[in-house]
Enzyme design. Structure first.
Site, PDB file in Angstrom:
ATOM      1  N   ASN A  68       0.810  -1.249   0.192  1.00  0.00           N
ATOM      2  CA  ASN A  68      -0.044   0.057   0.027  1.00  0.00           C
ATOM      3  C   ASN A  68       0.830   1.115  -0.105  1.00  0.00           C
ATOM      4  OD1 ASN A  68      -1.821   2.275   0.594  1.00  0.00           O
ATOM      5  ND2 ASN A  68      -2.759   1.263   2.426  1.00  0.00           N
TER       6      ASN A  68
ATOM      7  N   ARG B  83     -11.728  15.858   7.157  1.00  0.00           N
ATOM      8  CA  ARG B  83     -12.324  16.075   5.893  1.00  0.00           C
ATOM      9  C   ARG B  83     -13.711  16.475   6.090  1.00  0.00           C
ATOM     10  NH1 ARG B  83     -11.055  10.414   2.952  1.00  0.00           N
ATOM     11  NH2 ARG B  83      -9.417  10.371   4.148  1.00  0.00           N
TER      12      ARG B  83
ATOM     13  N   GLU C 167      -8.479  -5.068   4.255  1.00  0.00           N
ATOM     14  CA  GLU C 167      -8.374  -5.171   2.689  1.00  0.00           C
ATOM     15  C   GLU C 167      -7.056  -5.569   1.910  1.00  0.00           C
ATOM     16  OE1 GLU C 167      -9.225  -0.328   2.456  1.00  0.00           O
ATOM     17  OE2 GLU C 167      -9.277  -0.798   4.547  1.00  0.00           O
TER      18      GLU C 167
ATOM     19  N   ARG D 175      -2.491  -2.067  -3.638  1.00  0.00           N
ATOM     20  CA  ARG D 175      -3.706  -1.120  -3.514  1.00  0.00           C
ATOM     21  C   ARG D 175      -3.402   0.223  -4.321  1.00  0.00           C
ATOM     22  NH1 ARG D 175      -4.710   3.482   0.490  1.00  0.00           N
ATOM     23  NH2 ARG D 175      -6.759   3.665  -0.037  1.00  0.00           N
TER      24      ARG D 175
ATOM     25  N   HIS E 145     -12.890   3.360  -0.646  1.00  0.00           N
ATOM     26  CA  HIS E 145     -12.856   2.200   0.204  1.00  0.00           C
ATOM     27  C   HIS E 145     -13.614   1.042  -0.486  1.00  0.00           C
ATOM     28  CE1 HIS E 145     -13.231   5.119   3.903  1.00  0.00           C
ATOM     29  NE2 HIS E 145     -12.094   4.625   3.556  1.00  0.00           N
TER      30      HIS E 145
END
Ligand code: AMP
Length: 399
Positions: A7, A241, A385, A90, A180
């Protein structure tokens, strides 16, 4: 069969080495501060550790250190990279170019790099890591890319289009992509298995709540709508965010502060959300602690999050004409009983009832938390993940 999952960010390379025989993690680590100074932390499943400040100025140099950590020294787990069957990466943005995981070729890397305009922080870093990986790892080891956006490519146009002039979609590919996806795909399948049902027969609202949060309507195993949009900024309020904001408020605030578009983007991505509203911090634990002490802005932002989750549940019930199950995952979804309880409060119209004592006692474990008479089942489903990336990689190379 051993798979390396990578990742990559602009200044970091996180990795996991997974033995697919039993899907166990052999080692994991992070090459951090690439291009700044450099630090590697590496840990094996039996507790051996390697940690060092090593100057790596590029992703290629970081990859070389990663290989060293895996194959040499006291915390090594394999003798050589030849023992690795494949590498799975990823990738944040696949846009409408990639609707599934694919084997890496030079063209695929170039395409991922070309999409950098849509994910400035991530895609170029991914391309750098892919090229670095190719130069360091034997050419005989295949590489696979798994996209955060791919799962959402099943959304119908009515869900992914914005009300901007159509030319902006055609010319600049401005639309909702959703993120996601790897997590939502993993947890919705895991939930179906736990419920003893085929995912094709289920309408699921998947709430991935972490530092970044997104909520997805999964109908019959397919994403039909999701809260994040063109970028991961849209949807519910997050650590730093904003989540959804009236676009006119964005231009108004930019004007008031005299911000350029990129300064405004930074403001909404890094200075807003839990941090901006509460003034306490971006971490849910800090916000919850402050809320417990009576901090009104911390209470406010917590209420905003759970209210928004409830509204998504309601709108996705409409989008899918019903819901069979709601799941909570991600750092907050798996660990914060407070957020889960508040999100399920006053939802009796939908017949949602959770066992509060049970909910309070569970953290990070696959568990049904709804009562037997709840019309909609509510579950905690830990996400993984990296494992899904490894599974996709294995599936592709087995073909
Ligand atoms: P993630 O981005 O999925 O790693 O999630 C990070 C978020 O999960 C942070 O806001 C953390 O505060 C939150 N989190 C992690 N552990 C807990 C916990 N035990 N209780 C509440 N929130 C938690």
């Amino acid at each position: 069969m051993i798979i390396l999952v990578v990742n990559a960010g602009s200044s970091s390379l996180k990795y996991q080495l997974i033995d697919m025989k039993d899907e166990s993690v052999l080692a994991k680590g992070n090459c951090d501060r690439i291009g700044i100074d450099g630090h590697i932390s590496h840990k094996t499943s039996d507790g051996r550790k390697f940690e060092a400040d090593i100057n790596f100025s590029t992703h290629t140099e970081a990859f070389m250190e990663l290989v060293k950590a895996l194959t040499t020294g006291d915390a090594k787990v394999i003798d050589s990279m030849d023992e690795i069957s494949a590498v799975g990466h990823r990738i944040v943005q696949g846009a409408d170019v990639f609707d599934k995981s694919v084997l890496v070729t030079d063209e695929v890397i170039d395409k991922i790099d070309e999409l950098r305009e849509l994910a400035p922080v991530h895609n170029h870093a991914h391309a750098l890591a892919l090229r670095a990986c190719k130069s360091v790892i034997p050419a005989s080891v295949p590489q696979v890319v798994v996209f955060d956006t791919a799962f959402h490519q099943t959304m119908p146009p009515k869900a992914f289009m914005f009300g901007l002039p159509y030319e902006d979609y055609e010319k600049y590919h401005v639309r909702k992509y959703g993120f996601h996806g790897t997590s939502h795909r993993f947890v919705s399948k895991a939930l179906a298995e736990a419920m003893g049902k085929d995912v094709k027969d289920l309408k699921i609202v998947s709430c991935h709540l972490g530092n970044g949060s997104s909520i997805t309507a999964v109908d019959g195993g397919k994403s039909v709508d999701t809260s994040m949009g063109f970028t991961p900024l849209d949807g519910v309020v997050m650590g730093t965010r904003t989540g959804s904001v009236d676009p006119s408020a964005v231009t108004f605030v930019a004007d008031k502060h005299g911000f350029t578009p990129s300064e405004m983007s930074e403001y909404m991505n890094k200075k807003s959300g839990f941090l901006g509203v509460s003034g306490v911090g971006s971490d849910n634990r800090d916000v919850q602690a402050a809320a417990l002490e009576g901090n009104e802005r911390a209470i406010l932002v917590s209420d905003m999050l759970t209210y928004e989750i409830q509204k998504y549940i309601g709108s996705y019930a409409a989008a899918m004409n019903g819901i069979d199950a709601i799941l909570f995952t991600g750092g907050i979804g798996e660990n914060s009983w407070e957020v889960r309880e508040a999100a399920c409060e006053n939802m009796d119209y939908f017949g949602i009832k959770i066992d509060k004592a049970l909910n309070k006692s569970i953290r990070g474990k696959l568990q049904k938390i709804s009562t037997p008479d709840s019309k909609i089942e509510v579950w905690i489903v830990p996400t993984n993940e990296e494992l899904l990336i490894a599974r996709d990689t294995l599936e592709l190379i087995s073909k």
